[in-house]
Write an enzyme that holds these catalytic residues in place. Structure first.
Site, short mmCIF file in Angstrom:
data_model
loop_
_atom_site.label_atom_id
_atom_site.label_comp_id
_atom_site.label_asym_id
_atom_site.label_seq_id
_atom_site.Cartn_x
_atom_site.Cartn_y
_atom_site.Cartn_z
N ASP A 1 48.20 40.95 38.60
CA ASP A 1 47.28 41.02 39.82
C ASP A 1 48.33 41.05 41.12
OD1 ASP A 1 45.81 39.42 37.70
OD2 ASP A 1 44.19 40.02 39.60
N LYS B 1 46.39 37.10 34.61
CA LYS B 1 45.71 36.41 34.09
C LYS B 1 46.21 35.16 33.35
CE LYS B 1 42.09 36.23 34.54
NZ LYS B 1 41.32 35.35 35.75
#
Ligand code: MRU
Length: 354
Positions: A235, A253
């Site tokens: 991310d 995650k």
């Protein structure tokens, strides 16, 4: 259809509704900025590059839904909407970065009509670029995999986490297309089960042999020697920090970190696949906001009570994996071994998307 795209006929954003998977594969149309913000919050659209797509298309949507007596008033309204989109989720850098880049088109425009046209042309080019980069990234990463390798992956970093093709799963798809017999162990990825609901569906559609495991089985599976590589997406990749994060970290995650620790313990290569648009060289590990999600994601499972209604819950959505636990970072320009050299990996943002 791509995971997210502009629908010319309806003049709005079309996306696969990922909250309905795997039971239903349906298209959701975000007609308004409020629709889009809600879609980001509930993870109808998700994954870092997918959120980048949502960001850039979101500015185009805001440019079309707003109006004004003067260009300044119009621009202020679009910027206000853009800010709501950019801050809908904090951790994936792609969202705020693509909103910011798209706003550059507003600066360049001199009329409302021009702003509408420029932001949409820009957004379409950014989406095309994402797909093209993921394909290149996949080919670079596939070279790390051997015939008959089994890859463990966490969450979903596939076509449905991007505009198309995927990053971690893009590596698997490229290896599969190159006739390597790779198989995948997909972690379920509690609490929202992106591994079970999304990754397994994608892999089966591509004809990749796939086994779903509960998150708690991953250590046992490594003890059994069944994993040749762990491949995950990201991310946000940052290049600096303090202490164990001195060389930066990969935010991905929640649960990614523990799989990096396990991989290290079992001598399994830990591979991160992400386009350079996910690299944030400006922020230090300590300054990255980790999204904390609603406790009801644990207190309930698909609407059924799973815990006392009033039990306190801590539900962080991402964790940072120190760069020292990462063996390879695969990007669209090649494979890098950390520590990452800023000059080599940071994208030249002066290069326009179109
Ligand atoms: O909360 P999500 O589903 O948006 O989280 C997604 C991930 O953590 C992915 O691994 C990451 O965004 C990489 S997507 C190519």
């Amino acid at each position: 259809m791509r995971t997210i795209q502009w629908d010319d006929g309806r003049d709005c954003i079309a996306m696969v509704d990922q909250t309905k998977l795997p039971a239903e594969y349906t298209t959701y149309y975000a007609e308004t900025v409020a629709d889009l913000v809600e879609s980001i919050e509930v993870l109808r659209i998700r994954g870092a590059p997918g959120l980048g797509g949502a960001g850039t298309l979101g500015v185009a949507l805001a440019a079309r839904r707003n109006d004004g007596d003067t260009y300044d008033a119009y621009e202020a309204a679009v910027r206000e909407d853009a800010d709501r989109i950019a801050t809908a989720r904090p951790t994936a850098v792609n969202l705020s970065r693509e909103v910011e880049a798209a706003l550059g088109e507003l600066d360049a425009a001199t009329s409302i009509a021009e702003a509408r046209e420029r932001t949409l042309t820009h957004a379409k080019a950014v989406c095309d670029r994402d797909v093209e980069r993921n394909k290149r990234l996949g080919e670079h990463g596939a070279a790390l995999l051997a015939d008959d390798d089994t890859v463990m992956t966490h969450c979903n970093a596939g076509a449905l986490a991007t505009v198309d093709w995927g990053t971690a799963l893009g590596v698997v798809y490229s290896a599969h297309e190159a006739d390597k017999a790779v198989s995948v162990i997909a972690n379920e990825t509690r609490p929202l089960n992106q591994g079970a609901r999304i990754t397994t569906v994608e892999l089966q559609e591509h004809g990749v042999e796939t086994t779903l495991i509960p998150d708690n089985a991953s250590g046992r599976v490594m003890q059994e020697g069944r994993v040749d590589a762990v491949v995950v997406g990201a991310d946000r990749i940052v290049l600096s920090g303090t202490g164990e994060f001195a060389d930066g970290a990969v935010f991905n995650k929640i649960g990614t970190y523990k799989h990096a620790v396990l991989a290290d313990r079992h001598d399994v290569p830990f591979v991160v696949a992400a386009p350079r648009a996910t690299i944030d060289a400006e922020t230090s590990v300590e300054d990255v906001e980790i999204e904390e999600r609603d406790g009801d994601e644990l207190r309930e499972i698909y609407g059924t009570q799973n815990a006392p209604e009033d039990v306190p819950v801590y539900n962080p959505a991402f964790d940072p994996t120190p760069m020292s636990l990462v063996d390879y970072v695969v990007t669209e320009v090649g494979v890098f071994e950390p520590p990452l050299d800023r000059e080599a990996v940071v994208e030249d943002t002066a290069t326009p998307a179109h």
